[in-house]
Design a protein around this motif. Sequence first.
Motif, PDB file in Angstrom:
ATOM      1  N   VAL A  76      26.961  19.002  14.051  1.00 47.96           N
ATOM      2  CA  VAL A  76      26.176  20.139  13.559  1.00 47.96           C
ATOM      3  C   VAL A  76      26.912  20.833  12.417  1.00 47.96           C
ATOM      4  O   VAL A  76      28.119  21.077  12.509  1.00 47.96           O
ATOM      5  N   ILE A  77      26.173  21.146  11.360  1.00 48.27           N
ATOM      6  CA  ILE A  77      26.644  22.056  10.311  1.00 48.27           C
ATOM      7  C   ILE A  77      25.820  23.325  10.409  1.00 48.27           C
ATOM      8  O   ILE A  77      24.586  23.277  10.480  1.00 48.27           O
ATOM      9  N   ILE A  78      26.498  24.469  10.420  1.00 48.29           N
ATOM     10  CA  ILE A  78      25.814  25.771  10.441  1.00 48.29           C
ATOM     11  C   ILE A  78      26.178  26.513   9.170  1.00 48.29           C
ATOM     12  O   ILE A  78      27.353  26.829   8.942  1.00 48.29           O
ATOM     13  N   THR A  79      25.193  26.766   8.316  1.00 43.97           N
ATOM     14  CA  THR A  79      25.433  27.570   7.113  1.00 43.97           C
ATOM     15  C   THR A  79      25.147  29.029   7.449  1.00 43.97           C
ATOM     16  O   THR A  79      24.138  29.358   8.079  1.00 43.97           O
ATOM     17  N   ILE A 104      30.526  22.527  12.663  1.00 39.27           N
ATOM     18  CA  ILE A 104      31.213  22.956  11.453  1.00 39.27           C
ATOM     19  C   ILE A 104      30.435  24.113  10.827  1.00 39.27           C
ATOM     20  O   ILE A 104      29.281  23.960  10.418  1.00 39.27           O
ATOM     21  N   LEU A 105      31.065  25.268  10.769  1.00 34.84           N
ATOM     22  CA  LEU A 105      30.504  26.420  10.062  1.00 34.84           C
ATOM     23  C   LEU A 105      30.812  26.295   8.573  1.00 34.84           C
ATOM     24  O   LEU A 105      31.861  25.772   8.184  1.00 34.84           O
ATOM     25  N   CYS A 106      29.906  26.812   7.760  1.00 35.03           N
ATOM     26  CA  CYS A 106      30.089  26.720   6.314  1.00 35.03           C
ATOM     27  C   CYS A 106      29.393  27.894   5.644  1.00 35.03           C
ATOM     28  O   CYS A 106      28.294  28.292   6.046  1.00 35.03           O
ATOM     29  N   ALA A 129      31.988  17.221   9.542  1.00 33.14           N
ATOM     30  CA  ALA A 129      30.994  16.992  10.590  1.00 33.14           C
ATOM     31  C   ALA A 129      30.906  15.520  10.967  1.00 33.14           C
ATOM     32  O   ALA A 129      30.668  15.179  12.134  1.00 33.14           O
ATOM     33  N   LEU A 130      31.101  14.631  10.006  1.00 35.22           N
ATOM     34  CA  LEU A 130      30.971  13.201  10.257  1.00 35.22           C
ATOM     35  C   LEU A 130      32.277  12.563  10.722  1.00 35.22           C
ATOM     36  O   LEU A 130      32.311  11.377  11.031  1.00 35.22           O
ATOM     37  N   HIS A 137      34.740  24.572  13.919  1.00 35.33           N
ATOM     38  CA  HIS A 137      35.621  24.823  12.780  1.00 35.33           C
ATOM     39  C   HIS A 137      34.841  25.472  11.638  1.00 35.33           C
ATOM     40  O   HIS A 137      33.611  25.406  11.591  1.00 35.33           O
ATOM     41  N   LEU A 138      35.572  26.059  10.725  1.00 31.13           N
ATOM     42  CA  LEU A 138      35.023  26.591   9.482  1.00 31.13           C
ATOM     43  C   LEU A 138      35.537  25.751   8.320  1.00 31.13           C
ATOM     44  O   LEU A 138      36.749  25.570   8.170  1.00 31.13           O
TER      45      LEU A 138
END
Length: 282
Positions: A76-79, A104-106, A129-130, A137-138
Amino acid sequence: MRLLLIHTGGTIGMAPGPEGLRPVEGLVEGALAALLPPDALLETHVFSPLLDSANVGPRHWNDMLSAIRAHPDLPVIITHGTDTMAFTGAALTQALAGETRRIILCGSMVPLGEGGDAEGNLQLALDAALAPGAGVHLAFAGHLLPAAGLVKHDSHAADSFRAQPQAEAAPPRRRDFDAARRLAILTLSPGMTAELLSAALSVLDGAVLRVFGSGTAMEDPAILGALAEAVAAGKRLRAVSQCEAGGLTPGTYAAGAGLWSTGIENGGLETPEAALIHLWLT
């Protein structure tokens, strides 16, 4: 290969408008899709409306958690905006403790397409993320930081985050957030009155108290009495240091004896954000 994007809002997905920066639908989704390998499938969960992170709170953390758990096999990526990134990092780290997820936060200090940090942060988030492994994490300014103890230490610089070491999060008693609970962070300051502290605690179910140094407070019987009264009434009070690093060591100074006699909890190395989330989930 599949990937989940949770786009909450924030500067990374904004563009100039007549009255300043505003969220633009599809901007982040398109930018991330363009970076994906040819065999990758992007799934999205987009907040509506998109949020400035100043407006993010417990119900939004629940929304993120629901989307994450609805896709149990996906990284997961969270913007997200930067202003409350530390709260969200602590919230997801603690709520997901014991679950093997790659989150992964972004975010960014400058929007996509403006020649700033957004593109680099998004590419770093995708690469992270991959990659193998689990945890929250950020991805920011060339660094992959553990999200448990984030500190936004600069309001303008591209390299605006640090990560303070935290104790490993244990699986929490609760797995989501009760938005009805009244919790806050309070800060001791010279000259603070017991009346002010009592008034704040009277309308709260619990609080994080930022105390001095390694664990001291003013030796004011009225202040200490207000804290002890709140603890006796069943309110959760958790102490953390006003210093960014180092944490608390009760018993180091005599000036802390009164504070610890009130029954307040020791937050140890916790950041204020992490301590607040701890109260929400335990």
